[in-house]
Motif scaffolding. Structure first.
Motif, PDB file in Angstrom:
ATOM      1  N   ASN A  20      17.797 -21.054 137.524  1.00 64.01           N
ATOM      2  CA  ASN A  20      16.506 -21.395 137.788  1.00 64.01           C
ATOM      3  C   ASN A  20      16.043 -21.778 139.083  1.00 64.01           C
ATOM      4  N   PRO A  27       2.843 -20.754 139.548  1.00 59.69           N
ATOM      5  CA  PRO A  27       2.906 -21.751 138.364  1.00 59.69           C
ATOM      6  C   PRO A  27       1.608 -22.459 138.114  1.00 59.69           C
ATOM      7  N   ILE A  44       9.583 -29.167 141.317  1.00 59.73           N
ATOM      8  CA  ILE A  44       9.575 -28.578 139.970  1.00 59.73           C
ATOM      9  C   ILE A  44       8.172 -27.386 139.801  1.00 59.73           C
ATOM     10  N   LEU A  46       6.203 -24.890 137.245  1.00 65.04           N
ATOM     11  CA  LEU A  46       6.042 -24.672 135.846  1.00 65.04           C
ATOM     12  C   LEU A  46       5.048 -23.768 135.346  1.00 65.04           C
ATOM     13  N   ILE A  53       6.285 -24.511 127.452  1.00 70.12           N
ATOM     14  CA  ILE A  53       6.930 -24.108 129.041  1.00 70.12           C
ATOM     15  C   ILE A  53       7.459 -22.751 128.837  1.00 70.12           C
ATOM     16  N   GLU A  55       7.724 -20.918 131.562  1.00 65.67           N
ATOM     17  CA  GLU A  55       8.692 -20.616 132.746  1.00 65.67           C
ATOM     18  C   GLU A  55       8.898 -22.014 133.382  1.00 65.67           C
ATOM     19  N   VAL A  56      10.119 -22.187 134.027  1.00 67.17           N
ATOM     20  CA  VAL A  56      10.446 -23.227 134.712  1.00 67.17           C
ATOM     21  C   VAL A  56      11.511 -23.194 135.915  1.00 67.17           C
ATOM     22  N   THR A  74      15.916 -27.429 133.805  1.00 70.52           N
ATOM     23  CA  THR A  74      15.348 -26.089 133.470  1.00 70.52           C
ATOM     24  C   THR A  74      15.794 -25.345 132.234  1.00 70.52           C
ATOM     25  N   LEU A  78      12.913 -24.985 128.930  1.00 66.21           N
ATOM     26  CA  LEU A  78      12.332 -23.720 128.872  1.00 66.21           C
ATOM     27  C   LEU A  78      12.048 -23.379 127.389  1.00 66.21           C
ATOM     28  N   LEU A 138       9.570 -33.358 136.796  1.00 69.77           N
ATOM     29  CA  LEU A 138       8.994 -32.604 135.625  1.00 69.77           C
ATOM     30  C   LEU A 138       7.894 -33.271 135.067  1.00 69.77           C
TER      31      LEU A 138
END
Length: 154
Positions: A20, A27, A44, A46, A53, A55-56, A74, A78, A138
């Motif tokens: 990832n 985001p 980060i 997201l 969540i 997508e990360v 990640t 996810l 995060l």
């Protein structure tokens, strides 16, 4: 193979081939993190769908521990809810900073076990910040929410 060797192999694998590792194009949340003591930097990205969540990803430059931690994080957060991600952060932070990690709900125990390769940093206080940088970033992304991502002009 010794368990420490296995853990080292996992850290090296994620450090050399991070999962990832990219910028999300749109985001909903993002934050930058920097450890001035060693120079590690991480961003980060997201995309949330409701409380999940969806997508990360991350990008940055740092040591193998910092990169491996971001990569594992990640993968693990996810498709988790915000509450699950928070529980995993609390558990991981406790694992690397104290002798008492918070208990995880049964549904997250396997995810918590996947973070064990990084638990050894507890013996090296200067490396704890390397392992927790992505997690703190995060948390900042989730709390700061919806910040615009600067456009790169290069």
């Amino acid at each position: 193979m010794d368990l420490r060797d296995l853990y080292q192999d996992i850290i090296l694998d994620h450090g050399r081939s991070p999962r990832n590792f990219r910028v999300l194009t749109e985001p909903s949340h993002f934050a930058h993190g920097h450890n001035p003591l060693c120079g590690d930097k991480v961003s980060i990205f997201l995309r949330l769908e409701g409380e999940r969540i969806a997508e990360v990803s991350f990008e940055g430059k740092g040591c193998a521990i910092s990169t491996a931690s971001a990569s594992l994080m990640t993968e693990i957060v996810l498709n988790k809810t915000l509450a699950e991600a928070e529980a995993l952060f609390g558990h991981f932070h406790g694992t690397v900073t104290s002798d008492t990690a918070s208990e995880l709900p049964d549904a997250l125990v396997e995810d918590g076990e996947r973070l064990q390769p990084l638990a050894g940093v507890k013996a090296y206080p200067a490396r704890v910040k390397c392992a927790t940088l992505a997690w703190h970033t995060l948390e900042a992304a989730l709390k700061g929410g919806g910040l615009p991502v600067p456009v790169k002009t290069e």
